[in-house]
Design a protein around this motif. Structure first.
Motif, PDB file in Angstrom:
ATOM      1  N   ASP A  28     -32.942 -39.245  54.108  1.00  0.00           N
ATOM      2  CA  ASP A  28     -32.742 -40.010  55.188  1.00  0.00           C
ATOM      3  C   ASP A  28     -31.824 -39.440  56.214  1.00  0.00           C
ATOM      4  O   ASP A  28     -30.597 -39.107  55.889  1.00  0.00           O
TER       5      ASP A  28
ATOM      6  N   LEU B  36     -29.287 -54.239  49.278  1.00  0.00           N
ATOM      7  CA  LEU B  36     -29.618 -52.965  49.705  1.00  0.00           C
ATOM      8  C   LEU B  36     -30.669 -52.426  48.644  1.00  0.00           C
ATOM      9  O   LEU B  36     -30.725 -53.027  47.388  1.00  0.00           O
ATOM     10  N   PRO B  37     -31.592 -51.507  49.120  1.00  0.00           N
ATOM     11  CA  PRO B  37     -32.456 -51.119  48.157  1.00  0.00           C
ATOM     12  C   PRO B  37     -31.663 -50.097  46.904  1.00  0.00           C
ATOM     13  O   PRO B  37     -30.498 -49.788  47.250  1.00  0.00           O
ATOM     14  N   GLU B  38     -32.349 -49.704  45.757  1.00  0.00           N
ATOM     15  CA  GLU B  38     -31.713 -49.294  44.562  1.00  0.00           C
ATOM     16  C   GLU B  38     -31.337 -47.829  45.179  1.00  0.00           C
ATOM     17  O   GLU B  38     -31.898 -47.367  45.987  1.00  0.00           O
TER      18      GLU B  38
ATOM     19  N   MET C 139     -26.290 -48.474  41.605  1.00  0.00           N
ATOM     20  CA  MET C 139     -25.419 -49.236  42.033  1.00  0.00           C
ATOM     21  C   MET C 139     -24.156 -48.999  41.770  1.00  0.00           C
ATOM     22  O   MET C 139     -23.217 -48.750  42.532  1.00  0.00           O
TER      23      MET C 139
ATOM     24  N   VAL D 220     -26.140 -44.174  51.089  1.00  0.00           N
ATOM     25  CA  VAL D 220     -27.307 -45.111  51.188  1.00  0.00           C
ATOM     26  C   VAL D 220     -28.540 -43.911  51.379  1.00  0.00           C
ATOM     27  O   VAL D 220     -29.566 -44.465  51.420  1.00  0.00           O
ATOM     28  N   GLY D 221     -28.390 -42.996  52.120  1.00  0.00           N
ATOM     29  CA  GLY D 221     -29.492 -41.926  52.634  1.00  0.00           C
ATOM     30  C   GLY D 221     -30.245 -41.302  51.508  1.00  0.00           C
ATOM     31  O   GLY D 221     -31.205 -40.493  51.738  1.00  0.00           O
ATOM     32  N   PHE D 222     -29.575 -41.163  50.382  1.00  0.00           N
ATOM     33  CA  PHE D 222     -29.772 -40.320  49.230  1.00  0.00           C
ATOM     34  C   PHE D 222     -31.392 -40.714  48.692  1.00  0.00           C
ATOM     35  O   PHE D 222     -31.440 -42.049  48.558  1.00  0.00           O
ATOM     36  N   LYS D 223     -31.991 -39.600  48.515  1.00  0.00           N
ATOM     37  CA  LYS D 223     -33.632 -39.911  47.983  1.00  0.00           C
ATOM     38  C   LYS D 223     -33.620 -39.169  46.771  1.00  0.00           C
ATOM     39  O   LYS D 223     -33.156 -37.929  46.719  1.00  0.00           O
TER      40      LYS D 223
ATOM     41  N   PRO E  48     -34.197 -44.961  49.451  1.00  0.00           N
ATOM     42  CA  PRO E  48     -33.946 -45.521  50.635  1.00  0.00           C
ATOM     43  C   PRO E  48     -35.289 -46.078  51.404  1.00  0.00           C
ATOM     44  O   PRO E  48     -36.336 -45.448  51.088  1.00  0.00           O
TER      45      PRO E  48
ATOM     46  N   TYR F 195     -22.234 -46.975  44.643  1.00  0.00           N
ATOM     47  CA  TYR F 195     -21.734 -47.786  45.759  1.00  0.00           C
ATOM     48  C   TYR F 195     -20.534 -48.625  45.432  1.00  0.00           C
ATOM     49  O   TYR F 195     -19.453 -48.649  46.295  1.00  0.00           O
TER      50      TYR F 195
END
Lengths: 146, 184, 113
Positions: free
Chosen positions: C68, B112-114, C1, C45-48, B118, C4
């Protein structure tokens, strides 16, 4: 199910209307602001559940609202499928949006084509469905005999 | 992002409480703490749509749990201090599965990306064309009701099936003890 | 990480309840925990970083720092479905209690015989 104390009843009467209004606002503005049919539908169901918890209910009204909410839930589902079918009938594809309904003025209430009516359909479906579930799980006519 | 880590820690503690505390009503309340932490985290993760839904849904989840627990029993007789032989096999299976799962997840997360960066291969197009193609300012609404309308239709079907299931399970007709009661 | 892995830890806690607990309501709580963890994982996962919510507030606005929207759209419906399926499981548990007067799954197996 017996009602609760008068303090709870007064507050619930004040809050339930606001909750219902907020739910419908969230449904209607789902394409412009955060929210949408799912969030607004759950809020509308919460308004009904609040009234039902605070005031209690007698068996025959409960049975009526139980039947009514399951019918309304099915109607919401049918409305959603009909909105999707309109694209197939009028233009070419199931779920055709912009070509069927037009996009309207961006950032105004009448925009987004199918998204506003579809949000309303989903709001009706989710709200009525969850209220029916609450009646089934918590209502007095199902109280167990020991 | 320090508040994110604080909330994650609170969530894990509340989850442990929810599965170990003796009183079932307290366990339901601890589950509510987990759910509301998730709602606050959705706000921190810039997902207001999800936060609104999660707050209301979590309230109703606790109401449903309370409705069931108050009508049945709130004491959990199965949480006992003494050792039980039936627990050996599930625990061994769980530990084995957990180790394999962790190894696989470690590999998957490496791909997965960091965090906070995303790739957004599909979403780039949704964001660029969302307003022009659908006229909806909320890109999430445009995705769930226009670009991925079939997904929403399927979810609505699952919701309908679940509601019908609850109504069928809880209806009065067809209950054995009630029919025998009518006979008396 | 780290976020997650915290999510994965929550999944494992929920699975622990599902596998080893004998009380049906506790098992349902375990399922709910797994569900929350998965929903949160999608949002993570969609967070920026420095992102803003994917909602256009004025025409011609720069959309380059939106988070995202796709995982959010997938999770939005899943949350409500999760409530409905939890209610279904609770209804099943209630009927089981009505028949056997216990939530203990080993007792239920014994009484059935």
């Amino acid at each position: 199910m017996r009602g609760m104390s008068p303090v709870v009843q007064v507050i619930a009467r004040l809050l339930a209307g606001l909750l219902f209004l907020f739910g419908t606002y969230i449904v209607m503005h789902g394409h412009l602001t955060p929210g949408g049919g799912f969030a607004g539908g759950v809020l509308v169901a919460a308004a009904f559940i609040l009234m039902s918890l605070a005031f209690g209910s007698v068996e025959h009204t409960e049975r009526n609202s139980y039947t009514l909410s399951s019918v309304v839930e099915s109607l919401g589902g049918v409305l959603f499928v009909c909105l999707a079918l309109a694209g197939y009938v009028a233009v070419a594809y199931f779920f055709q949006n912009a070509a069927t309904y037009g996009t309207g003025t961006p950032l105004k209430l009448i925009s987004g084509g199918m998204i506003l009516p579809a949000n309303i359909a989903i709001g009706i479906k989710v709200g009525a469905g969850l209220f029916a579930v609450f009646l089934a799980l918590g209502a007095s006519r199902f109280v167990m005999k020991d | 992002m320090i508040e994110l880590y604080v909330l994650l820690a609170a969530m894990i503690v509340a989850a442990l409480v929810a599965i170990e505390i003796k009183d079932l009503l307290a366990a339901a309340v601890a589950l509510g703490i987990v759910g509301f932490s998730v709602a606050i985290m959705f706000i921190l993760l810039q997902a207001p749509d999800l936060a609104i839904v999660q707050v209301v849904v979590e309230t109703l989840t606790v109401v449903f749990f309370a409705a069931v627990i108050l009508r049945t029993t709130n004491s959990d007789t199965t949480i006992a201090g003494r050792f039980r032989h039936e627990l050996i096999f599930p625990t061994v299976m769980y530990v084995t599965f957990g180790l394999v799962f962790l190894v696989l997840v470690g590999r998957a997360l490496a791909g997965l990306p960091e965090f906070g960066n995303p790739t957004m291969l599909v979403a780039r197009e949704y964001i660029a064309l969302g307003l022009e193609r659908t006229g909806a300012a909320n890109v999430v609404a445009a995705v769930i009701l226009d670009f991925r309308g079939y997904d929403t239709l399927g979810e609505a079907t699952v919701l309908f099936t679940a509601v019908i299931g609850v109504l069928t399970l809880m209806r009065r007709a067809g209950r054995r003890e009630l029919t025998s009661e009518n006979r008396n | 990480m780290i976020p997650y892995f915290a999510c994965i830890l929550l999944v494992l806690i929920g699975l622990y309840a599902v596998v080893t607990k004998r009380n049906i309501v506790r098992i349902i709580i375990g399922f709910s925990l797994v569900e929350y963890a998965i929903n949160l994982f999608f949002a993570l996962v969609g967070f920026k970083r420095e992102g803003i919510p994917p909602i256009i507030t004025e025409l011609g606005q720069s959309r380059s720092n939106f988070v995202d929207p796709l995982p959010q759209a997938l999770v939005l419906t899943a949350i409500v479905i999760g409530l409905a399926t939890t209610a279904l499981m609770l209804a099943l548990a209630m009927r089981i209690y009505e028949k056997y007067r216990t939530f203990d799954i080993t007792e239920i197996r014994r009484l059935r015989g």
